[in-house]
Scaffold this motif. Structure first.
Motif: not given
Length: 302
Positions: A268-288
């Motif tokens: 997910f650091n390479s760009g072209n993420n297709g409009g996914i909610a990267l902020a949601d994943l960032k928050n989830e990975m920060t917790i887990l």
């Protein structure tokens, strides 16, 4: 059309059964204890390499390119006669479809590793009972863990039969009191704890994520359009949200994120993420996986 479908089906079945034996490297490092007589360690290294690679663990006959690439690195820290103590690092990778990339399946260090070994002795595995020397028990346990991980990544819950064999070895190990690493209590990152969690329904979503992440996500990630595969991986990882309040106590769960953190970050650091909610994943990975926040998750850009 029927011919095309038949070829596709054969390829699909091939991938489901891919890599059910091992192609392993083995290193035995005795530098910490010194000494000039290295013959026992070289003999151990060769014996283990032959034992792992020449034993039929699944009953399948495969070409080398079909086997699971793995590595067993043993560091000897103490020796008293024929009793050895140290640690073992176990690693395995999985090929990604239509690429030369190899995805990390497992990378763990077991620090409760001791065993008895006589130079050039025959290594014979019997899954029904504890060997009495612990060496082949630990090695065989991790071989079946690797086989289970690999199978889970190609078929949903596909590793169950191999995990059951690992579980039987762990139960054999629990029955003795000589060697560490097999107890369910006071050994939170022990072998019995790992297989218990893998087989527990409480952690079945991690196994489900293993399959979706690899087979539906990673195996399609190198298509020209990566957006769909990234969305699959995103959704699979977000399913782990259910463990926000319990993940701290799980060896299996934390091992999964430890093994995959670099890969997840790079995807997910390479760009072209297709409009996914990267902020949601960032928050989830920060917790887990909070220990990777500074070096990984905080560096993601939407």
């Amino acid at each position: 059309m029927k011919k095309i479908l038949s070829i596709f089906l054969l390829l699909f079945l091939f991938n489901l059964n891919f890599s059910q034996e091992l192609l392993a490297t083995v290193q035995v490092n005795s530098q910490q204890i010194g000494g000039t007589n290295q013959s026992a360690y070289k003999a151990l290294e060769k014996s283990l390499r032959d034992f792992i690679n020449n034993t039929s663990w699944t009953g399948k006959k495969l070409q080398n390119f079909e086997k699971i690439k793995s590595n067993f690195a043993i560091v000897i820290t103490e020796r008293e006669g024929n009793r050895f103590r140290g640690n073992i690092v176990v690693q395995a990778v999985r090929p990604v479809f239509n690429t030369t990339y190899e995805s990390p399946l497992i990378n763990l260090q077991d620090t409760r590793f001791s065993f008895d070994y006589v130079e050039n002795e025959n290594l014979i595995f019997n899954e029904r009972q504890f060997s009495g020397k612990n060496l082949i028990d630990v090695i065989s346990f991790y071989i079946y863990i690797i086989l289970g991980y690999d199978a889970d990544s190609f078929q949903s819950m596909g590793g169950t039969q191999w995990f059951q064999k690992a579980q039987q070895i762990a139960q054999n190990g629990e029955s003795q009191n000589t060697y560490e690493g097999w107890k369910l209590i006071k050994e939170p990152r022990g072998r019995s704890v790992l297989i218990k969690e893998i087989m527990s329904p409480n952690w079945s979503q991690v196994r489900a994520t293993m399959y979706t992440y690899h087979r539906a996500g990673l195996d399609n990630l190198f298509n020209q359009d990566q957006a769909a595969a990234k969305k699959v991986i995103f959704d699979a990882l977000m399913q782990l949200k259910m463990y926000e309040n319990t993940f701290q106590q799980s060896y299996y769960f934390n091992l999964f994120l430890d093994n995959k953190s670099d890969e997840i970050f790079n995807i997910f650091n390479s760009g072209n993420n297709g409009g996914i909610a990267l902020a949601d994943l960032k928050n989830e990975m920060t917790i887990l996986a909070p220990k990777y926040t500074e070096e990984k998750w905080s560096k993601w850009k939407q």
